[in-house]
Structure formats: C-alpha cells, structure tokens
Design an enzyme around this catalytic site. Structure first.
Site, PDB file in Angstrom:
ATOM      1  N   LYS A 248     -59.276  55.001   5.811  1.00 53.31           N
ATOM      2  CA  LYS A 248     -59.949  55.733   6.861  1.00 53.31           C
ATOM      3  C   LYS A 248     -61.463  55.163   6.876  1.00 53.31           C
ATOM      4  CE  LYS A 248     -59.428  59.856   5.267  1.00 53.31           C
ATOM      5  NZ  LYS A 248     -58.589  59.488   3.946  1.00 53.31           N
TER       6      LYS A 248
ATOM      7  N   ARG B  35     -61.918  51.116  -6.439  1.00 59.95           N
ATOM      8  CA  ARG B  35     -62.841  51.407  -5.336  1.00 59.95           C
ATOM      9  C   ARG B  35     -64.248  51.468  -5.837  1.00 59.95           C
ATOM     10  NH1 ARG B  35     -62.466  55.921  -0.917  1.00 59.95           N
ATOM     11  NH2 ARG B  35     -62.236  57.253  -2.777  1.00 59.95           N
TER      12      ARG B  35
ATOM     13  N   ARG C  17     -58.359  68.550   8.349  1.00 59.76           N
ATOM     14  CA  ARG C  17     -57.590  68.499   7.062  1.00 59.76           C
ATOM     15  C   ARG C  17     -56.626  69.703   6.955  1.00 59.76           C
ATOM     16  NH1 ARG C  17     -60.709  64.412   4.520  1.00 59.76           N
ATOM     17  NH2 ARG C  17     -60.563  64.608   2.318  1.00 59.76           N
TER      18      ARG C  17
HETATM   19  P1  AP5 Z   1     -63.335  62.096   1.710  1.00 61.29           P
HETATM   20  O1  AP5 Z   1     -64.541  61.347   1.292  1.00 61.29           O
HETATM   21  O2  AP5 Z   1     -63.033  62.043   3.218  1.00 61.29           O
HETATM   22  O3  AP5 Z   1     -62.076  61.307   0.806  1.00 61.29           O
HETATM   23  P2  AP5 Z   1     -60.330  60.997   1.059  1.00 61.29           P
HETATM   24  O4  AP5 Z   1     -59.881  61.813   2.300  1.00 61.29           O
HETATM   25  O5  AP5 Z   1     -59.926  61.435  -0.189  1.00 61.29           O
HETATM   26  O6  AP5 Z   1     -60.537  59.465   1.219  1.00 61.29           O
HETATM   27  P3  AP5 Z   1     -61.467  58.399   0.536  1.00 61.29           P
HETATM   28  O7  AP5 Z   1     -62.904  58.376   1.282  1.00 61.29           O
HETATM   29  O8  AP5 Z   1     -61.334  58.646  -0.683  1.00 61.29           O
HETATM   30  O9  AP5 Z   1     -60.408  57.180   1.057  1.00 61.29           O
HETATM   31  P4  AP5 Z   1     -60.617  56.512   2.599  1.00 61.29           P
HETATM   32  O10 AP5 Z   1     -59.176  56.751   3.311  1.00 61.29           O
HETATM   33  O11 AP5 Z   1     -61.638  56.534   3.242  1.00 61.29           O
HETATM   34  O12 AP5 Z   1     -60.266  54.827   1.881  1.00 61.29           O
HETATM   35  P5  AP5 Z   1     -61.231  53.677   1.823  1.00 61.29           P
HETATM   36  O13 AP5 Z   1     -61.635  53.094   3.147  1.00 61.29           O
HETATM   37  O14 AP5 Z   1     -62.504  53.979   0.875  1.00 61.29           O
HETATM   38  O15 AP5 Z   1     -63.312  63.705   1.247  1.00 61.29           O
HETATM   39  C1  AP5 Z   1     -63.809  63.660  -0.161  1.00 61.29           C
HETATM   40  C2  AP5 Z   1     -63.692  65.387  -0.196  1.00 61.29           C
HETATM   41  O16 AP5 Z   1     -64.613  65.922   0.654  1.00 61.29           O
HETATM   42  C3  AP5 Z   1     -62.369  66.100  -0.207  1.00 61.29           C
HETATM   43  O17 AP5 Z   1     -61.716  66.110  -1.291  1.00 61.29           O
HETATM   44  C4  AP5 Z   1     -62.827  67.620   0.212  1.00 61.29           C
HETATM   45  O18 AP5 Z   1     -63.097  68.057  -0.902  1.00 61.29           O
HETATM   46  C5  AP5 Z   1     -64.063  67.356   0.983  1.00 61.29           C
HETATM   47  N1  AP5 Z   1     -63.550  67.288   2.323  1.00 61.29           N
HETATM   48  C6  AP5 Z   1     -63.849  66.123   3.191  1.00 61.29           C
HETATM   49  N2  AP5 Z   1     -63.352  66.332   4.763  1.00 61.29           N
HETATM   50  C7  AP5 Z   1     -62.964  67.581   4.559  1.00 61.29           C
HETATM   51  C8  AP5 Z   1     -62.426  68.433   5.580  1.00 61.29           C
HETATM   52  N3  AP5 Z   1     -62.311  68.206   6.765  1.00 61.29           N
HETATM   53  N4  AP5 Z   1     -62.432  69.668   5.150  1.00 61.29           N
HETATM   54  C9  AP5 Z   1     -62.392  70.370   3.984  1.00 61.29           C
HETATM   55  N5  AP5 Z   1     -63.034  69.382   2.941  1.00 61.29           N
HETATM   56  C10 AP5 Z   1     -63.114  68.171   3.278  1.00 61.29           C
HETATM   57  O19 AP5 Z   1     -60.483  52.998   0.903  1.00 61.29           O
HETATM   58  C11 AP5 Z   1     -60.267  52.913  -0.257  1.00 61.29           C
HETATM   59  C12 AP5 Z   1     -60.242  51.772  -1.162  1.00 61.29           C
HETATM   60  O20 AP5 Z   1     -59.143  50.750  -0.601  1.00 61.29           O
HETATM   61  C13 AP5 Z   1     -61.612  50.761  -1.068  1.00 61.29           C
HETATM   62  O21 AP5 Z   1     -61.874  50.357  -2.438  1.00 61.29           O
HETATM   63  C14 AP5 Z   1     -61.165  49.901   0.075  1.00 61.29           C
HETATM   64  O22 AP5 Z   1     -62.163  48.645   0.013  1.00 61.29           O
HETATM   65  C15 AP5 Z   1     -59.850  49.586  -0.240  1.00 61.29           C
HETATM   66  N6  AP5 Z   1     -58.940  49.218   0.797  1.00 61.29           N
HETATM   67  C16 AP5 Z   1     -59.150  49.789   2.439  1.00 61.29           C
HETATM   68  N7  AP5 Z   1     -58.270  49.278   3.197  1.00 61.29           N
HETATM   69  C17 AP5 Z   1     -57.538  48.435   2.360  1.00 61.29           C
HETATM   70  C18 AP5 Z   1     -56.243  47.503   2.658  1.00 61.29           C
HETATM   71  N8  AP5 Z   1     -55.669  47.594   3.936  1.00 61.29           N
HETATM   72  N9  AP5 Z   1     -55.873  46.845   1.777  1.00 61.29           N
HETATM   73  C19 AP5 Z   1     -56.308  46.858   0.396  1.00 61.29           C
HETATM   74  N10 AP5 Z   1     -57.366  47.677  -0.156  1.00 61.29           N
HETATM   75  C20 AP5 Z   1     -57.810  48.586   1.016  1.00 61.29           C
HETATM   76 MG    MG Z   2     -63.503  57.752   2.800  1.00 65.28          MG
END
Ligand code: AP5
Ligand code: MG
Length: 226
Positions: free
Chosen positions: A24, A135, A99
């Site tokens: 995302k 990551r 969420r």
């Molecule tokens: P948040 O920071 O939103 O974490 P998440 O949803 O768990 O998602 P991530 O940020 O971990 O992953 P992402 O989908 O952004 O992936 P990324 O691009 O980094 O939320 C954290 C916390 O905050 C929650 O647990 C909760 O406590 C709270 N929270 C947040 N929003 C909330 C809400 N609305 N309500 C309540 N609580 C809330 O990519 C991941 C990795 O994969 C990177 O290393 C990247 O380089 C790699 N990558 C990306 N795309 C690819 C691809 N196509 N191929 C290979 N590798 C890839």
């Molecule tokens: Mg994220």
C-alpha cells in the site's frame, strides 16, 4: 467541517486496501508523485503522533506495538485533522484507512463514493511475511526498501536523503501474525461494503511494483472519464 465536506466531495479519492506488507505504502508513494495526489497513510500519522510522547501518543504506540488496531474514534479524529490540511492537492490517496466497517461507513457518510475508487492488493500470507521481515524504512524521509527485492545502494543508508534505514518495531514475525489475524477478521466486511457500492477493484499484489502501479493507473484513467 463544511470546507472538509466540500473538498472530499469534489476530489477523487483512491483507497488502497490490503494486508500488512501488501505494498500500500509503496504504491501510494509512487501514485502520489505521478498524479500529484495527497498521500495519507494512517500508519504514518499514528507513528508521528506516537513519537510526541504525549498521553495519546503513548496509548497509540501500545496499540501499534501489539499489532492491534487503534480505536476508531482516535484514528478518525487524527485523519480528519490531516484531511483539513490537504486542500491543495488534486486528489487524495488513503493508505491503511478504512480498517473496520465503522471506519468505511463513516468515510462514506462524509464523502460519498462518487469519485472514489477502492483498490485491494491481493497478496498471500507467506509472501507477506517474507516481505515485511526484510522491509527497511528510512527514519528521515520514510522511503521504503526491501533487503532482497528493493535494496538500497549502500546497506543501511537511504538512497534519497542518506538517512539511516531501520526495521519497524511491529515488523517482528509474532506481531505480523497478529496484524494478519486482525486483517482477515475485519477486511471481508469492508470488501463486501465496497463491492456492494460497485467501486472495488482487485489488483494482483504479487506482480512487480511497476506493473502494479501501471494497472492501478489504467483503472483510474478509465474510471475518471466515466
Ligand atoms: P500501517 O503502517 O498501515 O501498516 P500495515 O497496514 O500493516 O501495512 P504496512 O505499512 O506494514 O505495509 P504496506 O502495505 O504499506 O506495504 P509496503 O509498501 O511497506 O499500520 C500500522 C499500525 O497502525 C496498525 O497495525 C494499527 O495498529 C495502526 N493503524 C493504522 N491505520 C489504522 C486504522 N485505519 N485504524 C486503526 N488502526 C490503524 O511494502 C512492504 C515491503 O514489501 C517493503 O519492503 C516493499 O519494498 C516491499 N514491496 C512492496 N511492493 C512489492 C512488490 N510488488 N514486490 C516485492 N516487494 C514489494
Ligand atoms: Mg504502509
């Protein structure tokens, strides 16, 4: 609030949904650069708030560090505040919101769905765990890296601002499993809600980053001329 309602009714809104680590943030950063949309990551907003060491900040940190969702009321207040400050953009990208079904319903009530497109990045749990464990995030500018798929040129250092690269505290396997459990509990209700509104688009999230961005852009272009 009426100014906010005005902004939200007229600007296109892209919602990026998907499990933790589905890409995302990666996609939102890319799309925000090329489309000049304002990128709003609720995770980043909460992490910034938690750094302030206020009572609220400490409460938020405890939820994030345990992989739990922050209460709806808290996140909605923080998001609305941030939206009020985003009135110079050509559109808005929501990354990590909604969420829960309550959050989705509230957003719908405030903005309607006229110019909203919801993208769901489909990625399986095994791939998610591999992605998150490797990551790394720049502590200064927030740029995302992956030790294998998207490494920085110099280990531990951001290519863009030379900031230090770190692992997020909640990127430990046991916490990732908790985050995935919550995701699988809440997301089906949200997907059904948007499916019923006819604005849900599924995207294969295990393609290359570039291919995914391209697929999303094609869908946006089609939708905005409808
Ligand atoms: P948040 O920071 O939103 O974490 P998440 O949803 O768990 O998602 P991530 O940020 O971990 O992953 P992402 O989908 O952004 O992936 P990324 O691009 O980094 O939320 C954290 C916390 O905050 C929650 O647990 C909760 O406590 C709270 N929270 C947040 N929003 C909330 C809400 N609305 N309500 C309540 N609580 C809330 O990519 C991941 C990795 O994969 C990177 O290393 C990247 O380089 C790699 N990558 C990306 N795309 C690819 C691809 N196509 N191929 C290979 N590798 C890839
Ligand atoms: Mg994220």
């Amino acid at each position: 609030m009426s100014l906010l309602k005005n902004i939200m009714n007229t600007l296109p809104i892209l919602i990026l949904l998907g499990p933790p680590g589905s890409g995302k943030g990666t996609q939102a950063k890319q799309l925000s650069k090329s489309l000049h949309y304002h990128h709003l990551s609720t995770g980043d907003l909460l992490r910034n708030e938690s750094k302030k060491e206020t009572i609220l900040g400490k409460e938020i940190k405890a939820y994030i560090d345990h992989g739990e969702l922050v209460p709806d009321e808290t996140i909605i207040n923080i998001l609305l505040q941030s939206l009020r400050e985003s009135n110079n953009s050509e559109g808005i990208i929501l990354d990590g919101f909604p969420r829960t079904l309550t959050q989705a319903q509230l957003l719908d009530k405030k903005c309607g769905v006229k110019k909203t497109i919801v993208f769901h990045l489909d990625v399986d749990d095994d791939t998610i765990i591999k992605r998150i464990i490797q990551r790394r995030v720049c502590v200064q500018c927030g740029q995302l890296y992956h030790l294998e798929f998207h490494p920085s040129k110099k280990p531990g250092q951001c290519d863009i601002c030379h900031g230090k690269l770190e692992q997020r505290f909640d990127d430990k396997e046991v916490i990732i499993k908790k985050r995935l459990e919550i995701y699988h509990r809440e997301m089906p209700l949200i997907l059904k809600f948007y499916q019923n509104h006819g604005i849900l688009v599924h995207i294969k999230g295990d393609e290359s980053q570039e291919k995914i961005t391209e697929s999303i852009k094609i869908k946006i272009a089609k939708k905005l001329v409808e």
